[in-house]
Design an enzyme around this catalytic site. Sequence first.
Site, short mmCIF file in Angstrom:
data_model
loop_
_atom_site.label_atom_id
_atom_site.label_comp_id
_atom_site.label_asym_id
_atom_site.label_seq_id
_atom_site.Cartn_x
_atom_site.Cartn_y
_atom_site.Cartn_z
N GLU A 182 -6.55 -2.04 -8.16
CA GLU A 182 -7.64 -2.90 -8.60
C GLU A 182 -7.13 -4.25 -9.10
O GLU A 182 -7.70 -5.29 -8.79
CB GLU A 182 -8.44 -2.18 -9.70
CG GLU A 182 -9.63 -2.95 -10.24
CD GLU A 182 -10.72 -3.20 -9.21
OE1 GLU A 182 -10.66 -2.56 -8.13
OE2 GLU A 182 -11.60 -4.03 -9.45
N ASP A 183 -6.04 -4.25 -9.85
CA ASP A 183 -5.64 -5.46 -10.56
C ASP A 183 -4.43 -6.18 -9.97
O ASP A 183 -4.15 -7.30 -10.36
CB ASP A 183 -5.30 -5.12 -12.03
CG ASP A 183 -6.52 -4.67 -12.81
OD1 ASP A 183 -7.64 -4.95 -12.35
OD2 ASP A 183 -6.35 -4.05 -13.86
#
Length: 731
Positions: free
Chosen positions: A80-81
């Site tokens: 996600e990051d």
Amino acid sequence: METFEAHYSSMQDTIHKHMPSADMALIDKAVEYANVKHQFQKRKDGSPYIIHPLAVAEIVAEMGLDLDAILGALLHDCIEDTDASHEEIEKLFGGTVAQLVEGVTKLTRANFSTSEQAQMENLRKMFMAMSKDIRVVLIKIADRLHNMRTMQYQTPAKQISKCQETMDIYAPLAHRLGMQKIKWELEDLSMQYLAPGEYNEIMTYLLAHKEQDETFMRTIQEKITQRLTNMGIRNTTYGRIKHVYSIYRKMQSQGKRIDELYDIYAFRVIVDSIPDCYNVLGHVHDLFNLVPGRFKDYISTPKPNMYQSLHTTVIGSQGIPFEVQIRTWEMHETAEYGIAAHWKYKQGSGNGSEKDFEWVRRLLETQQDSDSEEFVQSMKIDMFDDEVFVYTPKGRIVSLPADSTPIDFAYAIHSGVGNAMIGAKVNNRITNIDAKLRNGDIVEILTSKTAKGPSRDWLSICKSNQARTKIKQWFKKEKREENIIHGRAAFEAEMKRVGLPMSALSDPELEAQVLKKLSSFDTWDDMYAAIGYGGLTASKAVGRVRDDIARALKAQATDKLNQNPLRMKPDSEAALRNRHAVNGVIVEDIDSCMIKFAKCCTPVPGDAIVGYITKGFGVSVHRADCPNAKNREDPKQAARWVRVRWAAQEAQPFDTTLELDCITRDGLLLDVATVMTTARVRVKELYGKDLPGGRSTFTVRFEVRDVAELESIRKKLLNIRDVVGSRRGQN
Ligand code: MN
């Protein structure tokens, strides 16, 4: 500011404690990988980001989950990051870990918010359905728990929305999964932000009474321990104050202030065996005064989340009531860690016992009889496989049957939306209206005032009964003409299937009689319309009126015969029934004799017919208009001719012959054969003969059930290019 070192060693300790044999080198590899990936990210409080995955991994380890889950927790924010990819994680840590990270990422991206109370259950189901692997849910719960513990660094708006989501989804899920400890912590943390006044009020009261409470609890605990130890029952006994949110709930539901509230104390007695549990119960009831009606045996009848304990409420010498929970260590583990405790059992006892599988199955409320063993082994969440959960653009959740399409969605919103639909957007992209919807999709229906309404195809595309019903309703109302055509075609096909000619319906008497029987229709068209929109099936309609039509047909055949020179005496119903039909033909005054159909004119039911008594071959049946039957007027022959008629129609085919006059061309034979095949007619013979002048004839002998079918086939044959005429066979 929190440090990497502190969190790392704390996590390491927890893993050592719960999983002494864990591959620490692999865990270190994941820590290092996550640390590098997150190196430019900071937590809201300014500490290095890696602290968060470390803390989540520690919670996961504390739950007792396996190594894959711990690795998944360490890497849970990487996709996600950061620039980490599924492939890379799979290569370094294996497919299972990559799938866990992918699953958590999906949940992180999804939007689990709705303001409607009634939608909560759907929201939780969607959450579960999207997770596929129960460990994904557990990692996500651990992730949320750590975020809740560090909520003070978020903006007030974010605090409220996250806490609301925690109360709506995570705490109920933790409860459903039997994880009481985590559920309580999530509830208390949320309450601090959602109802800070009430939270502080309760905390202040509890703090003020801390010493008093502790003295009270110690007294009770010592009393119980002493008695049990004297009786030789090994036990761990302790008292606690119930958690803040549950006290708050009690105040709300009982309408009381905290100082008016009893039973905020709970005592636990943990023993080695189930018989000990019941022994302890006896001693507790002996030591204190029982409060009637409060005893519950969750050992013999576990809660749906498989919680087991004995509960009883008693009053001590100070007149303060308190609850005592009695359980074994195994029950305790289950009560604290719920489904996660399953991994602990599994590690100890190979594949786990039948009881464990039952436990997980019930825990997840799989109502279907799916193979629970397989379920546990694959650790898949498949109980919501028959449902899909999607959003409206405004965030309302709509639950639909699995594989539903935008059509189903549109009609679930409102029939007006479905009927005006001209297209659909899924996740902001134009999509086909028959596309399969997936969990979490945001669906928008494009409508137009000039939309033509649903298409008949939609009936077979849509998955929900609701959509199907509404589409049918629309057709019923809007498309009468079309319904009549479709309905008539269906009715005709069914009539043909059961061997009844449509021509029978022309009888006005029959119409009145049959429609009366079907009661709700005034005309044939009304009935066809009903069949057309799907309110009545053709087979049902034909089934109900079949006998009447057959009887009418019989009467029609009689009438035709009566118009012949050879008049038949009118028969009574009873006589007609008694008369014996052979090959579908009744010979007057002869009950049973051989019947054959004349080759010259090949009669079929509906034709007016006469019979000729042959020498030794029974009665030969001719069409009344056959040239060979002309001589029945001859006085010398008259005695050989008998009156015959068709019996009530049976589904028995008759041979007949058609001759086609054609202009000679290539491929004509094939065209004729194609028509016959398409009409599903059984062809017995088909040949052509060239004639002078570019002409030719084709002779086709085939099976029909009656004149109506024969005529319909004749019509189709005449539609073939270069077929210019036809006549019934006259050999
Ligand atoms: Mn996270």
